[in-house]
Design an enzyme around this catalytic site. Structure first.
Site, PDB file in Angstrom:
ATOM      1  N   ASN A 159      19.744  11.016  -9.564  1.00 29.38           N
ATOM      2  CA  ASN A 159      20.758  12.026  -9.333  1.00 29.38           C
ATOM      3  C   ASN A 159      20.285  13.117  -8.299  1.00 29.38           C
ATOM      4  O   ASN A 159      20.796  13.505  -7.746  1.00 29.38           O
ATOM      5  CB  ASN A 159      21.333  12.496 -10.600  1.00 29.38           C
ATOM      6  CG  ASN A 159      20.130  13.123 -11.473  1.00 29.38           C
ATOM      7  OD1 ASN A 159      18.979  12.882 -11.370  1.00 29.38           O
ATOM      8  ND2 ASN A 159      20.452  13.715 -12.609  1.00 29.38           N
ATOM      9  N   GLU A 257      11.574  14.768 -19.176  1.00 23.30           N
ATOM     10  CA  GLU A 257      12.661  15.602 -18.994  1.00 23.30           C
ATOM     11  C   GLU A 257      13.781  14.729 -18.934  1.00 23.30           C
ATOM     12  O   GLU A 257      14.274  13.654 -18.069  1.00 23.30           O
ATOM     13  CB  GLU A 257      12.468  16.031 -17.648  1.00 23.30           C
ATOM     14  CG  GLU A 257      11.407  17.007 -17.042  1.00 23.30           C
ATOM     15  CD  GLU A 257      11.754  18.553 -17.758  1.00 23.30           C
ATOM     16  OE1 GLU A 257      12.859  18.647 -18.103  1.00 23.30           O
ATOM     17  OE2 GLU A 257      10.830  19.039 -17.804  1.00 23.30           O
ATOM     18  N   CYS A 291      21.803  16.438 -15.187  1.00 24.70           N
ATOM     19  CA  CYS A 291      21.356  16.554 -16.957  1.00 24.70           C
ATOM     20  C   CYS A 291      21.664  17.840 -17.168  1.00 24.70           C
ATOM     21  O   CYS A 291      21.742  17.943 -18.496  1.00 24.70           O
ATOM     22  CB  CYS A 291      19.744  16.328 -17.103  1.00 24.70           C
ATOM     23  SG  CYS A 291      18.986  17.499 -15.855  1.00 24.70           S
ATOM     24  N   GLU A 462       8.777  21.779 -16.494  1.00 24.60           N
ATOM     25  CA  GLU A 462       8.495  21.485 -14.914  1.00 24.60           C
ATOM     26  C   GLU A 462       8.891  23.109 -14.495  1.00 24.60           C
ATOM     27  O   GLU A 462      10.017  23.694 -14.638  1.00 24.60           O
ATOM     28  CB  GLU A 462       9.292  20.647 -14.448  1.00 24.60           C
ATOM     29  CG  GLU A 462       8.966  19.071 -14.916  1.00 24.60           C
ATOM     30  CD  GLU A 462       9.365  18.186 -14.211  1.00 24.60           C
ATOM     31  OE1 GLU A 462      10.572  17.869 -13.844  1.00 24.60           O
ATOM     32  OE2 GLU A 462       8.675  16.814 -14.189  1.00 24.60           O
TER      33      GLU A 462
END
Ligand code: NAP
Length: 483
Positions: A159, A257, A291, A462
Site C-alpha cells: 500500500n 507494524e 493501516c 518506526e
C-alpha cells in the site's frame, strides 16, 4: 514502462543479492500488473529460500566493515541516498503509480515522505549516544553502549511501496546493521529502484539485499536463519502473528507494524469544516488502503446530520480513475480480491440496516467512494479493516458512549478526534487506546514522530528517535581493576 522514465536505469527487474542483480535460481518470474488496467508492466524473479539464504550470507559478510564505519560516514551515504531519491521523485512516482495505482500526486507525496525518513535517520543515526552510569564502588566504571543489532530482515506491504521500505532501511543502515528486504509481490519495482539509488549513493555490496519472490519461502528462510537477529514486518496482523511464531525458535527481535481499525470521533463542539477535512484526509488517502485510514467515523448526535451532509457532498465530488490522469483523487484498489472484499462489506452493512447516502461516479475496475450511515458494531466493517474508499458513520450520544465505541476493538494503531474543548481534548486524548492519536487532524505520519500500534496492531515504533532504537542493542560494560 522503462520508456516513460527519464532515468531508465531505475527500472530494475532483478533481485539484489551480494551487490549483484540476479534472476531466480530456477529462472522463473512473477508478473506485476497495473491495477488500473490489469496489464502486465514487467516481471521480477520468483526467488525462494536459496536466494534469500545467499542474501543473508552476504549481509553477514558485509556486517563487520559496515558497523565499524563511523556513524557520520554511514549517515553521509544516507544523505546522498535522500538527495538521489528526491532528485528522482518523478520517475519513482511513475513506477509507484504503475504498480500500485494511487494518483501521481499522491505517489509523489509518498516519495517525498519516503525520503524524509532517510533524511531523518541520516541525522538521528549520529545520535545513538550511550551513557556512563554512576557505579556503587570507587574502583568500578559502568558504561552503556548502543551497538547495531546485526543482520536484519524486512518484509513490506504494497500500500505504501516506498515509505514502508525507507522507514525500515534508513534506521537499520544508520545504526550500522545490514538488511535483507522482501517487498510485496504486487509492488517490487519501487523497491528495486530505491535499491538502485542506494547503490549509487554508496551503500556497499551485501549491506542491502532485496529478494523478490514467494512470500512463504523467503519469509521462511528469513525467520529460520539464526544469523538474522531482527525481523521488521509491516502487513496484516495474521501474517505478523505467523512470523512471530516462526521467529520464536531463534528469539529474534521483532518490530511489527500491523493492521488497525482507526476511529474518528467527531464531537458536537467540533469545528465542522475542520472535522470534514480531517475525515476526508484520513479516509480517502490511497483510496482508503492505509493501516491508519479511518475505519469508523463516530459522530455525536448534535452534529451528526450537518456532518453527514457536508461529507456526502465531498464524497460525491471525488474524482475516480487511473492514477496517471490529471485531477484523479481516487485510484483503483490493488486487485479483484480487494474490490470484492469492499463490495461484500458494503452489502453486509446494508443487509444489517446501513444506508448508502452518497457515492461518487466510478465503473469497471474502480470502486466508487461511498458514504454509509446507520453503522452498528455487529457489521463486518466495524470489526475488520475496510481498506477501501468507504466512509462509515456511527452515531453516538455521550462522550463516554463515543469513547467506549472507539476503544471496542482488539486493534490500537491510530485514533482521531475533533473537538474545540480543551478539557475534552485532554480527557479523550488520554483515554483513546492507540499508539497514535490525532486531534483535529487526519494526518499523523511524520518521520520525526514515533509511528506504531498497541494491542494487536503491533510491537515497536518506526520513525522518531524510537525508530533508531529498534535497530540498536544495549550493552553494559563493567570495568574494574584498573587502578
Ligand atoms: P500482508 O498480506 O500481511 O502482506 C504484507 C507482506 O507480507 C507482503 O510482502 C507479503 O508478501 C508478505 N507475506 C504474506 N504472507 C507471508 C508469509 N507467510 N511469510 C512471509 N511474508 C508474507 O498484508 P497486505 O495485505 O499486503 O497489507 C495490508 C495490511 O498491512 C493491512 O492489514 C494494513 O493495515 C497493514 N499495514 C500496516 C502498516 C503499519 O504501519 N502498521 C502500514 C501499512 C500496512 P506478498 O506480497 O508476496 O504476498
Amino acid at each position: 514502462m522503462q520508456d516513460r522514465l527519464t532515468d531508465r536505469g531505475l527500472w530494475r527487474t532483478r533481485a539484489l543479492v551480494g551487490g549483484e542483480w540476479i534472476g531466480a535460481d530456477g529462472g522463473t518470474t512473477i508478473a506485476v500488473e497495473d491495477p488500473a488496467t490489469g496489464d502486465t508492466i514487467g516481471e521480477v524473479p520468483d526467488c525462494g529460500a536459496a536466494e534469500t539464504e545467499r542474501a543473508i550470507a552476504a549481509a553477514e559478510q558485509a556486517l563487520p566493515a559496515w558497523r565499524a564505519r563511523p556513524a557520520p560516514e554511514r549517515c553521509a551515504i544516507l544523505r546522498r541516498w535522500n538527495d538521489l531519491i528526491l532528485a528522482a521523485t518523478e520517475d519513482l512516482a511513475r513506477i509507484l503509480t504503475a504498480e500500485q495505482g494511487k494518483p501521481l500526486a499522491e505517489a509523489q507525496a509518498e516519495i517525498e515522505y519516503a525520503a524524509s525518513f532517510v533524511a531523518w535517520f541520516a541525522d538521528e543515526g549520529q545520535r545513538s549516544h550511550g551513557q556512563e552510569v554512576p557505579a556503587p564502588t570507587a574502583d568500578r566504571r559502568i558504561m552503556v553502549r548502543k551497538e547495531p543489532v546485526g543482520v536484519c530482515a524486512a518484509i513490506t506491504p504494497w500500500n505504501f511501496p516506498a515509505a514502508m521500505i525507507t522507514r525500515k532501511l534508513a534506521p537499520a543502515l544508520a545504526a550500522g546493521c545490514t538488511i535483507v528486504l522482501k517487498p510485496a509481490q504486487q509492488t517490487p519495482f519501487t523497491a528495486l529502484a530505491l535499491g538502485e539509488l542506494a547503490i549509487r549513493a554508496g551503500v556497499p555490496a551485501g549491506v542491502l539485499g532485496i529478494v523478490t519472490g514467494d512470500a512463504a519461502a523467503v519469509g521462511g528462510a528469513m525467520t529460520a536463519s539464526p544469523v538474522v537477529r531482527l525481523l521488521s514486518f509491516t502487513g496484516s496482523t495474521g501474517v505478523g502473528a505467523k512470523l512471530m511464531e516462526q521467529s520464536a525458535p531463534t528469539i529474534k527481535k521483532l518490530a511489527l507494524e500491523l493492521g488497525g481499525n482507526a476511529p474518528l470521533l467527531v464531537f458536537d463542539d467540533a469545528d465542522l469544516d475542520n472535522a470534514v477535512e480531517a475525515a476526508v484526509a484520513a479516509k480517502f488517502r490511497n483510496a482508503g488502503q492505509s493501516c491508519v485510514a479511518v475505519n469508523r467515523i463516530l459522530v455525536q448526535a448534535g452534529i451528526h446530520d450537518a456532518f453527514v451532509d457536508r461529507l456526502a457532498a465531498r464524497v460525491r465530488a471525488l474524482r475516480v480513475g487511473p492514477g496517471v490522469e490529471d485531477g484523479v483523487e481516487i485510484g483503483p484498489l490493488i486487485d479483484d480480491k480487494a474490490r470484492a472484499k469492499v463490495a461484500d462489506m458494503v452489502a453486509d452493512a446494508q443487509d444489517k440496516g446501513a444506508t448508502l447516502v452518497a457515492q461518487a461516479p466510478a465503473a469497471g475496475r474502480f470502486t466508487a467512494p461511498m458514504l454509509l450511515t446507520g453503522m452498528t458494531p455487529e457489521m463486518r466493517a466495524a470489526q475488520e479493516e475496510i481498506f477501501g474508499p468507504v466512509a462509515a458513520i456511527y452515531r453516538f450520544e455521550t462522550e463516554a458512549d463515543g469513547l467506549a465505541l472507539a476503544n471496542a476493538t482488539p486493534y490500537g494503531l491510530a485514533a482521531y478526534y475533533c473537538t474545540t474543548d480543551l478539557h475534552r481534548a485532554w480527557r479523550v486524548g488520554e483515554a483513546l487506546e492507540a499508539g497514535m492519536v490525532g486531534l483535529n487532524t487526519g494526518a499523523i505520519s511524520l518521520a520525526m514522530a514515533p509511528f506504531g500500534g498497541i494491542k494487536q496492531s503491533g510491537l515497536g515504533r518506526e520513525g522518531g528517535a524510537e525508530g533508531l532504537e529498534e535497530y540498536l542493542e544495549t550493552k553494559a560494560l563493567h570495568w574494574t581493576g584498573l587502578g
